[in-house]
Design a protein around this motif. Structure first.
Motif, PDB file in Angstrom:
ATOM      1  N   ASP A  44      -6.376   2.096  -8.437  1.00 15.82           N
ATOM      2  CA  ASP A  44      -7.057   1.726  -9.172  1.00 15.82           C
ATOM      3  C   ASP A  44      -8.259   2.187  -8.263  1.00 15.82           C
ATOM      4  N   ARG A  45      -8.286   1.774  -6.868  1.00 19.88           N
ATOM      5  CA  ARG A  45      -9.595   1.652  -5.621  1.00 19.88           C
ATOM      6  C   ARG A  45      -9.284   2.634  -5.101  1.00 19.88           C
ATOM      7  N   ILE A  46      -8.536   3.801  -4.846  1.00 16.77           N
ATOM      8  CA  ILE A  46      -8.221   4.641  -4.881  1.00 16.77           C
ATOM      9  C   ILE A  46      -9.000   5.693  -5.635  1.00 16.77           C
ATOM     10  N   LEU A  47      -8.946   5.686  -6.784  1.00 16.68           N
ATOM     11  CA  LEU A  47      -9.060   6.735  -7.694  1.00 16.68           C
ATOM     12  C   LEU A  47     -10.523   6.359  -7.704  1.00 16.68           C
ATOM     13  N   ARG A  48     -10.658   4.807  -7.041  1.00 16.91           N
ATOM     14  CA  ARG A  48     -12.422   5.083  -8.067  1.00 16.91           C
ATOM     15  C   ARG A  48     -13.237   5.691  -6.579  1.00 16.91           C
ATOM     16  N   GLU A  49     -12.495   5.377  -5.558  1.00 14.58           N
ATOM     17  CA  GLU A  49     -13.091   6.189  -3.869  1.00 14.58           C
ATOM     18  C   GLU A  49     -12.430   7.711  -4.213  1.00 14.58           C
ATOM     19  N   LEU A  50     -12.067   8.423  -4.842  1.00 15.25           N
ATOM     20  CA  LEU A  50     -11.873   9.303  -5.384  1.00 15.25           C
ATOM     21  C   LEU A  50     -13.380  10.114  -5.872  1.00 15.25           C
ATOM     22  N   GLU A  51     -13.610   8.901  -7.161  1.00 16.87           N
ATOM     23  CA  GLU A  51     -14.575   9.269  -7.993  1.00 16.87           C
ATOM     24  C   GLU A  51     -15.456   9.386  -7.061  1.00 16.87           C
ATOM     25  N   ALA A  73       0.706  -1.529   0.186  1.00 13.64           N
ATOM     26  CA  ALA A  73      -0.160   0.451   0.381  1.00 13.64           C
ATOM     27  C   ALA A  73       0.572   1.452   0.251  1.00 13.64           C
ATOM     28  N   MET A  74       1.956   1.525   0.555  1.00 14.66           N
ATOM     29  CA  MET A  74       2.974   2.091   0.742  1.00 14.66           C
ATOM     30  C   MET A  74       3.432   2.565  -0.817  1.00 14.66           C
ATOM     31  N   GLY A  75       3.797   1.456  -1.449  1.00 14.89           N
ATOM     32  CA  GLY A  75       4.568   1.419  -2.563  1.00 14.89           C
ATOM     33  C   GLY A  75       3.151   2.499  -3.902  1.00 14.89           C
ATOM     34  N   VAL A  76       1.609   1.972  -3.486  1.00 19.79           N
ATOM     35  CA  VAL A  76       1.028   2.326  -4.064  1.00 19.79           C
ATOM     36  C   VAL A  76       0.644   3.986  -4.088  1.00 19.79           C
ATOM     37  N   MET A  77       0.318   4.178  -2.575  1.00 21.53           N
ATOM     38  CA  MET A  77       0.588   5.592  -1.837  1.00 21.53           C
ATOM     39  C   MET A  77       1.780   6.642  -2.809  1.00 21.53           C
ATOM     40  N   GLU A  78       2.562   6.255  -3.216  1.00 19.68           N
ATOM     41  CA  GLU A  78       4.662   6.820  -3.424  1.00 19.68           C
ATOM     42  C   GLU A  78       3.742   6.487  -5.229  1.00 19.68           C
ATOM     43  N   GLN A  79       4.131   5.709  -5.964  1.00 17.32           N
ATOM     44  CA  GLN A  79       3.258   6.427  -6.437  1.00 17.32           C
ATOM     45  C   GLN A  79       1.955   7.411  -7.535  1.00 17.32           C
ATOM     46  N   MET A  80       0.812   7.066  -6.895  1.00 17.82           N
ATOM     47  CA  MET A  80      -0.497   7.822  -6.301  1.00 17.82           C
ATOM     48  C   MET A  80       0.240   9.535  -6.272  1.00 17.82           C
ATOM     49  N   GLU A  81       1.356   9.525  -4.864  1.00 18.71           N
ATOM     50  CA  GLU A  81       2.062  10.821  -5.272  1.00 18.71           C
ATOM     51  C   GLU A  81       3.067  11.583  -6.262  1.00 18.71           C
ATOM     52  N   ALA A  82       3.269  10.554  -6.852  1.00 21.33           N
ATOM     53  CA  ALA A  82       3.922  11.482  -8.197  1.00 21.33           C
ATOM     54  C   ALA A  82       2.652  11.702  -9.547  1.00 21.33           C
ATOM     55  N   ALA A  83       1.854  11.057  -9.370  1.00 19.79           N
ATOM     56  CA  ALA A  83       1.418  10.780 -10.088  1.00 19.79           C
ATOM     57  C   ALA A  83      -0.110  12.358  -9.965  1.00 19.79           C
ATOM     58  N   ILE A 122      -6.435   3.257   4.678  1.00 19.29           N
ATOM     59  CA  ILE A 122      -5.800   4.556   4.275  1.00 19.29           C
ATOM     60  C   ILE A 122      -7.479   5.964   4.207  1.00 19.29           C
ATOM     61  N   LEU A 123      -6.752   6.870   4.490  1.00 21.24           N
ATOM     62  CA  LEU A 123      -7.972   7.685   5.106  1.00 21.24           C
ATOM     63  C   LEU A 123      -7.955   8.756   3.752  1.00 21.24           C
ATOM     64  N   PHE A 124      -9.614   9.565   3.414  1.00 22.70           N
ATOM     65  CA  PHE A 124      -9.256  10.478   2.534  1.00 22.70           C
ATOM     66  C   PHE A 124     -10.026  11.571   3.663  1.00 22.70           C
ATOM     67  N   LEU A 125      -9.315  13.006   3.285  1.00 17.79           N
ATOM     68  CA  LEU A 125      -9.566  13.901   4.754  1.00 17.79           C
ATOM     69  C   LEU A 125      -9.847  15.291   3.727  1.00 17.79           C
ATOM     70  N   ASN A 126     -10.590  15.958   4.245  1.00 20.58           N
ATOM     71  CA  ASN A 126     -10.706  17.542   3.744  1.00 20.58           C
ATOM     72  C   ASN A 126      -9.181  18.555   4.669  1.00 20.58           C
ATOM     73  N   ALA A 127     -10.316  20.040   4.032  1.00 17.46           N
ATOM     74  CA  ALA A 127      -8.676  20.628   4.175  1.00 17.46           C
ATOM     75  C   ALA A 127      -9.188  20.940   6.371  1.00 17.46           C
ATOM     76  N   GLN A 128      -9.922  20.590   6.687  1.00 16.09           N
ATOM     77  CA  GLN A 128     -10.376  20.608   8.028  1.00 16.09           C
ATOM     78  C   GLN A 128      -9.393  19.340   8.605  1.00 16.09           C
ATOM     79  N   GLU A 129      -9.343  18.673   7.841  1.00 15.57           N
ATOM     80  CA  GLU A 129      -8.165  16.807   8.502  1.00 15.57           C
ATOM     81  C   GLU A 129      -9.584  16.291   8.885  1.00 15.57           C
ATOM     82  N   GLU A 130     -10.897  16.248   8.224  1.00 18.38           N
ATOM     83  CA  GLU A 130     -12.041  15.486   8.508  1.00 18.38           C
ATOM     84  C   GLU A 130     -12.004  14.645   8.220  1.00 18.38           C
ATOM     85  N   GLU A 131     -12.139  13.114   8.081  1.00 15.14           N
ATOM     86  CA  GLU A 131     -12.490  12.007   7.473  1.00 15.14           C
ATOM     87  C   GLU A 131     -13.643  11.972   6.547  1.00 15.14           C
ATOM     88  N   LEU A 132     -13.813  11.556   5.169  1.00 14.31           N
ATOM     89  CA  LEU A 132     -14.714  11.779   3.721  1.00 14.31           C
ATOM     90  C   LEU A 132     -15.232  10.157   3.745  1.00 14.31           C
TER      91      LEU A 132
END
Length: 392
Positions: A119-126, A60-70, A99-109
């Motif tokens: 792919d799962r992270i991108l689908r979750e963002l959509e 998962a850390m490797g996936v995060m690093e790929q996401m950070e670059a892309a 993995i958490l998705f947070l808004n600007a106030q650090e609240e969990e979405l």
């Protein structure tokens, strides 16, 4: 004329007040204070909670690093399960990797906990962009709990051939206040703490490595030394005790034990029906949590050795409060046998000292009578509680 002037003055004042209120509303609307309650549903940062040495976490850390670059539009945060306990407790992290998705106030979405991929992270963002935030799944815990967290472990009773539930408080001075990890660590270390009538179901030398979730199944990895016990009676007992212990946590059903290439069968709650004797001798009363304290070792010992501490006197003057033994300094016993914790011993060094004298005597192989004689001699001349003598 005067009436006209008064009327005009009132109209002017009313207009001024209306404009002032409108301006104040607009000022509040654009202030940071107002933004705190706007319900911001836009993902600002992607955060991972991982444990060093966990294979799924490394992936998962490797996936995060790929996401950070892309996708540099997001802020990326990396937290350690074992070191960043404040964040772990704040967001109620209960498994890793998460993995958490947070808004600007650090609240969990939203959050992901299994089969993490780009792919799962991108689908979750959509999905979050289209449907908005989902309620957090974690249980929010304070960074410094006001009550002592406890876990229910399972020891083996050789006389009945069943498992006995045992309550133990989680050490608060550890860097890991992560309930399932604590439970597995304590289960593998339970042997030396148990009273004579119970045995640890985990063979000597077996240590806990990690816990993770795979396709909805809770997977526990043990040290390579466990492979010597696979497909044996001892190994089966260990796997059952692990599954019974983890199934006391909400949301856990299927449990699998792995060690290297070995994988046990998946044990579900229905597979273990009737394997626990459901005794209450070593269970806490769940309605009365113990306030935060540091004397965890002695309180845990008092749970497991209640019948022995019941024949050890105390010398702090608590007999006047109705105590009849050192056990009463820790717990009151309910009608159903469960122990209700009290805070007396938390504040009394004498109570803790008597318990530690008992534990030291037990480690030396002394009988209860011999330990009692040592305790009585150590406090000779001080009024004890009215405590019965041990039978052996």
């Amino acid at each position: 004329m005067n009436r006209t002037r008064i009327w005009r003055w009132r109209m002017a004042l009313t207009t001024f007040l209306i404009l002032l209120a409108a301006g104040g509303f607009m000022l509040f609307k654009t202030s940071p204070l107002a933004k705190q309650g706007t319900g911001d549903t836009q993902v600002s940062s992607i955060t991972i909670f991982a444990l060093k040495g966990c294979g799924g976490c490394s992936k998962a850390m490797g996936v995060m690093e790929q996401m950070e670059a892309a996708s540099p539009a997001y802020r990326y945060q990396y937290f350690s399960i074992s070191e960043d306990t404040e964040a772990v407790n704040r967001y109620g992290i209960a498994e890793h990797p998460t993995i958490l998705f947070l808004n600007a106030q650090e609240e969990e979405l939203g959050r992901l906990t299994e089969d993490i991929s780009s792919d799962r992270i991108l689908r979750e963002l959509e999905d979050l962009g289209a449907n908005g935030a989902r309620p957090p799944k974690g249980t929010i815990l304070s960074a410094i709990p006001s009550t002592m967290p406890s876990v229910t472990l399972h020891a083996y009773d050789p006389h009945s051939g069943l498992f006995t539930p045992v309550s133990q408080y989680v050490q608060t001075d550890t860097s890991v206040r992560y309930p399932k990890v604590s439970a597995m660590t304590m289960l593998t270390q339970l042997g030396d703490l148990l009273p004579p009538e119970l045995e640890s179901a985990i063979p000597d030398g077996i240590t806990f490595v990690e816990i993770r979730t795979e396709h909805g199944v809770t997977v526990v990895e043990l040290s390579p030394s466990f492979r010597a016990f696979t497909d044996s009676e001892e190994g089966n007992r260990a796997e059952q005790a692990i599954a019974l212990t983890l199934q006391t946590f909400e949301g856990v059903n299927g449990v699998q034990v792995v060690s290297g290439a070995y994988r046990s069968d998946i044990l579900y709650a229905e597979n273990l029906a009737g394997r626990s004797d459901e005794k209450s001798d070593y269970l806490l009363n769940p309605d009365t949590p113990l306030p935060h304290m540091s004397s965890v070792k002695e309180y845990n010992a008092a749970i497991l050795h209640a019948s022995h501490l019941a024949v050890m006197p105390c010398f702090c003057g608590c007999g006047e409060a109705g105590h009849s033994s050192n056990l009463n300094c820790y717990y009151a016993q309910e009608d159903d046998g469960r122990l209700t914790p009290t805070t007396h011993a938390k504040f009394c060094q004498t109570c803790l000292d008597v318990t530690n004298m008992y534990l030291e005597g037990r480690q030396q192989g002394l009988s209860l009578k011999e330990i009692r004689q040592s305790v009585d001699q150590a406090y000779q001349g001080i009024e004890p509680t009215n405590t019965p003598l041990p039978l052996n």
